[in-house]
Design an enzyme around this catalytic site. Structure first.
Site, PDB file in Angstrom:
ATOM      1  N   ILE A   1       0.849  -1.203   0.000  1.00 41.02           N
ATOM      2  CA  ILE A   1       0.000   0.000   0.000  1.00 41.02           C
ATOM      3  C   ILE A   1       0.877   1.243   0.000  1.00 41.02           C
ATOM      4  O   ILE A   1       1.668   1.457   0.933  1.00 41.02           O
ATOM      5  CB  ILE A   1      -0.917   0.033   1.244  1.00 41.02           C
ATOM      6  CG1 ILE A   1      -1.684  -1.286   1.373  1.00 41.02           C
ATOM      7  CG2 ILE A   1      -1.890   1.214   1.190  1.00 41.02           C
ATOM      8  CD1 ILE A   1      -2.555  -1.378   2.591  1.00 41.02           C
TER       9      ILE A   1
ATOM     10  N   GLY B   1       1.630   5.102   0.617  1.00 45.11           N
ATOM     11  CA  GLY B   1       1.066   6.094   1.545  1.00 45.11           C
ATOM     12  C   GLY B   1       0.250   5.466   2.658  1.00 45.11           C
ATOM     13  O   GLY B   1      -0.718   6.058   3.127  1.00 45.11           O
TER      14      GLY B   1
ATOM     15  N   ASN C   1       0.810   5.227   5.675  1.00 40.18           N
ATOM     16  CA  ASN C   1       1.071   5.761   7.021  1.00 40.18           C
ATOM     17  C   ASN C   1      -0.032   6.679   7.512  1.00 40.18           C
ATOM     18  O   ASN C   1      -0.012   7.128   8.656  1.00 40.18           O
ATOM     19  CB  ASN C   1       2.402   6.530   7.038  1.00 40.18           C
ATOM     20  CG  ASN C   1       2.381   7.725   6.105  1.00 40.18           C
ATOM     21  OD1 ASN C   1       2.428   7.553   4.896  1.00 40.18           O
ATOM     22  ND2 ASN C   1       2.290   8.925   6.647  1.00 40.18           N
TER      23      ASN C   1
ATOM     24  N   GLY D   1      -4.348   8.370   6.971  1.00 41.01           N
ATOM     25  CA  GLY D   1      -5.689   8.423   6.377  1.00 41.01           C
ATOM     26  C   GLY D   1      -6.244   7.087   5.905  1.00 41.01           C
ATOM     27  O   GLY D   1      -6.194   6.079   6.611  1.00 41.01           O
TER      28      GLY D   1
ATOM     29  N   GLY E   1       5.375  -7.783 -13.411  1.00 37.30           N
ATOM     30  CA  GLY E   1       5.869  -9.160 -13.576  1.00 37.30           C
ATOM     31  C   GLY E   1       5.535  -9.984 -12.340  1.00 37.30           C
ATOM     32  O   GLY E   1       5.035 -11.114 -12.441  1.00 37.30           O
TER      33      GLY E   1
ATOM     34  N   TYR F   1      -5.532  18.505  -9.828  1.00 39.50           N
ATOM     35  CA  TYR F   1      -5.944  17.325  -9.053  1.00 39.50           C
ATOM     36  C   TYR F   1      -6.966  16.498  -9.851  1.00 39.50           C
ATOM     37  O   TYR F   1      -6.817  15.279  -9.980  1.00 39.50           O
ATOM     38  CB  TYR F   1      -6.528  17.781  -7.715  1.00 39.50           C
ATOM     39  CG  TYR F   1      -7.073  16.642  -6.875  1.00 39.50           C
ATOM     40  CD1 TYR F   1      -6.215  15.757  -6.220  1.00 39.50           C
ATOM     41  CD2 TYR F   1      -8.446  16.452  -6.724  1.00 39.50           C
ATOM     42  CE1 TYR F   1      -6.712  14.716  -5.453  1.00 39.50           C
ATOM     43  CE2 TYR F   1      -8.947  15.404  -5.963  1.00 39.50           C
ATOM     44  CZ  TYR F   1      -8.072  14.543  -5.327  1.00 39.50           C
ATOM     45  OH  TYR F   1      -8.565  13.500  -4.568  1.00 39.50           O
TER      46      TYR F   1
HETATM   47  N1  LIG Z   1      -9.841  12.390   1.592  1.00 40.15           N
HETATM   48  C1  LIG Z   1     -10.704  12.484   0.612  1.00 40.15           C
HETATM   49  O1  LIG Z   1     -11.770  13.104   0.760  1.00 40.15           O
HETATM   50  C2  LIG Z   1     -10.435  11.834  -0.719  1.00 40.15           C
HETATM   51  C3  LIG Z   1     -11.426  11.915  -1.727  1.00 40.15           C
HETATM   52  C4  LIG Z   1     -11.180  11.291  -2.941  1.00 40.15           C
HETATM   53  C5  LIG Z   1      -9.986  10.620  -3.166  1.00 40.15           C
HETATM   54  N2  LIG Z   1      -9.039  10.569  -2.176  1.00 40.15           N
HETATM   55  C6  LIG Z   1      -7.777   9.857  -2.466  1.00 40.15           C
HETATM   56  O2  LIG Z   1      -7.503   8.925  -1.451  1.00 40.15           O
HETATM   57  C7  LIG Z   1      -6.094   8.700  -1.371  1.00 40.15           C
HETATM   58  C8  LIG Z   1      -5.649   8.731   0.088  1.00 40.15           C
HETATM   59  O3  LIG Z   1      -5.767  10.060   0.547  1.00 40.15           O
HETATM   60  P1  LIG Z   1      -6.141  10.433   2.053  1.00 40.15           P
HETATM   61  O4  LIG Z   1      -7.421  11.144   2.006  1.00 40.15           O
HETATM   62  O5  LIG Z   1      -6.002   9.254   2.951  1.00 40.15           O
HETATM   63  O6  LIG Z   1      -5.015  11.543   2.338  1.00 40.15           O
HETATM   64  P2  LIG Z   1      -3.779  11.594   3.358  1.00 40.15           P
HETATM   65  O7  LIG Z   1      -4.219  11.242   4.736  1.00 40.15           O
HETATM   66  O8  LIG Z   1      -3.156  12.916   3.113  1.00 40.15           O
HETATM   67  O9  LIG Z   1      -2.823  10.431   2.833  1.00 40.15           O
HETATM   68  C9  LIG Z   1      -2.081  10.597   1.660  1.00 40.15           C
HETATM   69  C10 LIG Z   1      -0.877   9.684   1.739  1.00 40.15           C
HETATM   70  O10 LIG Z   1      -0.115   9.843   0.533  1.00 40.15           O
HETATM   71  C11 LIG Z   1       1.237  10.008   0.910  1.00 40.15           C
HETATM   72  N3  LIG Z   1       2.029  10.713  -0.094  1.00 40.15           N
HETATM   73  C12 LIG Z   1       1.846  11.969  -0.593  1.00 40.15           C
HETATM   74  N4  LIG Z   1       2.824  12.272  -1.447  1.00 40.15           N
HETATM   75  C13 LIG Z   1       3.645  11.196  -1.512  1.00 40.15           C
HETATM   76  C14 LIG Z   1       4.834  10.894  -2.192  1.00 40.15           C
HETATM   77  N5  LIG Z   1       5.432  11.792  -3.001  1.00 40.15           N
HETATM   78  N6  LIG Z   1       5.412   9.687  -2.023  1.00 40.15           N
HETATM   79  C15 LIG Z   1       4.859   8.770  -1.196  1.00 40.15           C
HETATM   80  N7  LIG Z   1       3.737   8.993  -0.493  1.00 40.15           N
HETATM   81  C16 LIG Z   1       3.139  10.196  -0.652  1.00 40.15           C
HETATM   82  C17 LIG Z   1       1.183  10.792   2.203  1.00 40.15           C
HETATM   83  O11 LIG Z   1       2.418  10.738   2.871  1.00 40.15           O
HETATM   84  P3  LIG Z   1       2.803  11.869   3.992  1.00 40.15           P
HETATM   85  O12 LIG Z   1       2.064  11.478   5.230  1.00 40.15           O
HETATM   86  O13 LIG Z   1       4.280  11.729   4.106  1.00 40.15           O
HETATM   87  O14 LIG Z   1       2.369  13.191   3.451  1.00 40.15           O
HETATM   88  C18 LIG Z   1       0.052  10.034   2.896  1.00 40.15           C
HETATM   89  O15 LIG Z   1       0.542   8.861   3.471  1.00 40.15           O
HETATM   90  C19 LIG Z   1      -5.445   9.764  -2.261  1.00 40.15           C
HETATM   91  O16 LIG Z   1      -5.069   9.197  -3.484  1.00 40.15           O
HETATM   92  C20 LIG Z   1      -6.567  10.781  -2.469  1.00 40.15           C
HETATM   93  O17 LIG Z   1      -6.446  11.485  -3.677  1.00 40.15           O
HETATM   94  C21 LIG Z   1      -9.239  11.156  -0.967  1.00 40.15           C
END
Ligand SMILES: NC(=O)c1ccc[n+]([C@@H]2O[C@H](COP(=O)([O-])OP(=O)(O)OC[C@H]3O[C@@H](n4cnc5c(N)ncnc54)[C@H](OP(=O)(O)O)[C@@H]3O)[C@@H](O)[C@H]2O)c1
Length: 308
Positions: free
Chosen positions: A39, A41, A43, A45, A154, A192
């Site tokens: 998985i 990210g 760590n 959300g 692969g 985005y």
């Molecule tokens: N929250 C919403 O309402 C929502 C709605 C639609 C879609 N999503 C999608 O759901 C997914 C999870 O998002 P979330 O809401 O759980 O947000 P989040 O809590 O901000 O989690 C995002 C994760 O991505 C990691 N990340 C960001 N840039 C990275 C990089 N360059 N390399 C490796 N890891 C990176 C972050 O690491 P750090 O902790 O180090 O920053 C964090 O672990 C995302 O793809 C988001 O677009 C979310």
């Protein structure tokens, strides 16, 4: 009388918000013993919640994160909640192509299996550039995962039946891709939306290419979730968003349900390439189902990440 009206209005508002935030939960309790789940990210959300659910089901879980301190803390917490010690972290920065290549090399040396890849990490609407001069949203959300998946394909095929799940967002519908400017970086929200539309095309093309090879692919809109995505913004924005999120957004546990469903449910395999919302396959706007655009994006992405 005034008090009665206030209580009634509050009750109605409360019930309305509860109705608005209703979500299906994944009821499939299938175990994942012997399976390996990666998985990105994980760590924070939705990713952390998903990682915990996978570990509870007995999988070997690897969270790929850019911040090792946060990752170590998350691994400790996931282990404690799931009572599964088979949880690890590895370094991966999706904003850096070298880091992705190094990660995959180490992963393939260390890990014999990869059964479920969850492309979860994501950057919200920000105007920034990756180390390789891609727009931050497109670079991390789409290109980073594109390269990662291709380099691990692969192993996914060797471990078939395997799955690739990519987090997208229903906001994909507000933009179309501009092939003259895939690196578009003008209005944060639009960058985005485009990256999340790219996640949908990527999933469709991956599913088409893997037909008959045992690898299936799904894109997931998790709903609007109270996660840590606001950490990239000003303190004022964060305070305002905390209130809005509290009222209208769902918990990370609820947000992870469709991802978990796509990872474990048998019935989803009939919908490889599909877009899932609220634990079911959902329809897309016609422009987001264009196989020609999906193919074109795949080829352009191959060139951008130097796979072709
Ligand atoms: N929250 C919403 O309402 C929502 C709605 C639609 C879609 N999503 C999608 O759901 C997914 C999870 O998002 P979330 O809401 O759980 O947000 P989040 O809590 O901000 O989690 C995002 C994760 O991505 C990691 N990340 C960001 N840039 C990275 C990089 N360059 N390399 C490796 N890891 C990176 C972050 O690491 P750090 O902790 O180090 O920053 C964090 O672990 C995302 O793809 C988001 O677009 C979310």
């Amino acid at each position: 009388m005034y008090l009665l009206c206030t209580i009634t209005a509050s009750l109605i508002s409360f019930l309305f918000l509860k109705w608005l935030k209703r979500r299906r939960f994944c009821m499939d309790v299938k175990r994942l013993d012997g399976k390996t789940v990666l998985i990105t990210g994980g760590n924070s959300g939705i990713g952390k919640e998903t990682a915990t659910a996978m570990a509870i089901r007995g999988a070997r879980v690897i969270i790929a994160c850019r911040d090792m301190e946060k990752a170590e803390k998350a691994v400790r917490e996931i282990k404690a909640t799931s009572h599964n010690l088979n949880v690890f972290h590895m370094h991966l920065d999706l904003a850096n192509m070298r880091s992705i290549r190094d990660f995959c090399k180490t992963f393939l040396q260390r890990e014999k299996r990869l059964d479920i890849l969850i492309n979860n990490a994501g950057m919200p609407s920000v105007l920034d550039w990756t180390d390789d001069s891609f727009s931050m949203c497109f670079g991390v959300n789409h290109l980073g995962h594109f390269l990662l998946t291709n380099l691990l394909l692969g192993r996914l095929k060797e471990c078939a039946p395997s799955r690739v799940i990519t987090l997208t967002c229903s906001a994909y519908k507000y933009q179309k891709l501009d092939f003259q400017d895939l690196n578009y970086n003008l209005f944060p929200f639009f960058t985005y939306c485009r990256s999340k539309l790219a996640n949908i095309y990527f999933t469709q093309e991956l599913a088409r290419m893997m037909e008959g090879k045992g690898v299936t692919a799904y894109s997931v809109h998790p709903g609007y979730v109270q996660s840590n995505w606001t950490c990239h913004y000003s303190i004022l924005f964060r305070i305002v968003m905390q209130v809005i999120m509290f009222m209208f957004f769902v918990s990370c546990e609820a947000g992870a349900q469709t991802v978990i469903h796509c990872a474990v449910a048998d019935e989803v395999t009939a919908h490889s390439g599909g877009y899932f919302v609220d634990c079911q396959c959902a329809s897309l706007r016609p422009f987001a189902k264009d196989a020609g655009v999906a193919r074109k994006l795949w080829e352009a992405s191959e060139r951008m990440v130097k796979l072709a």
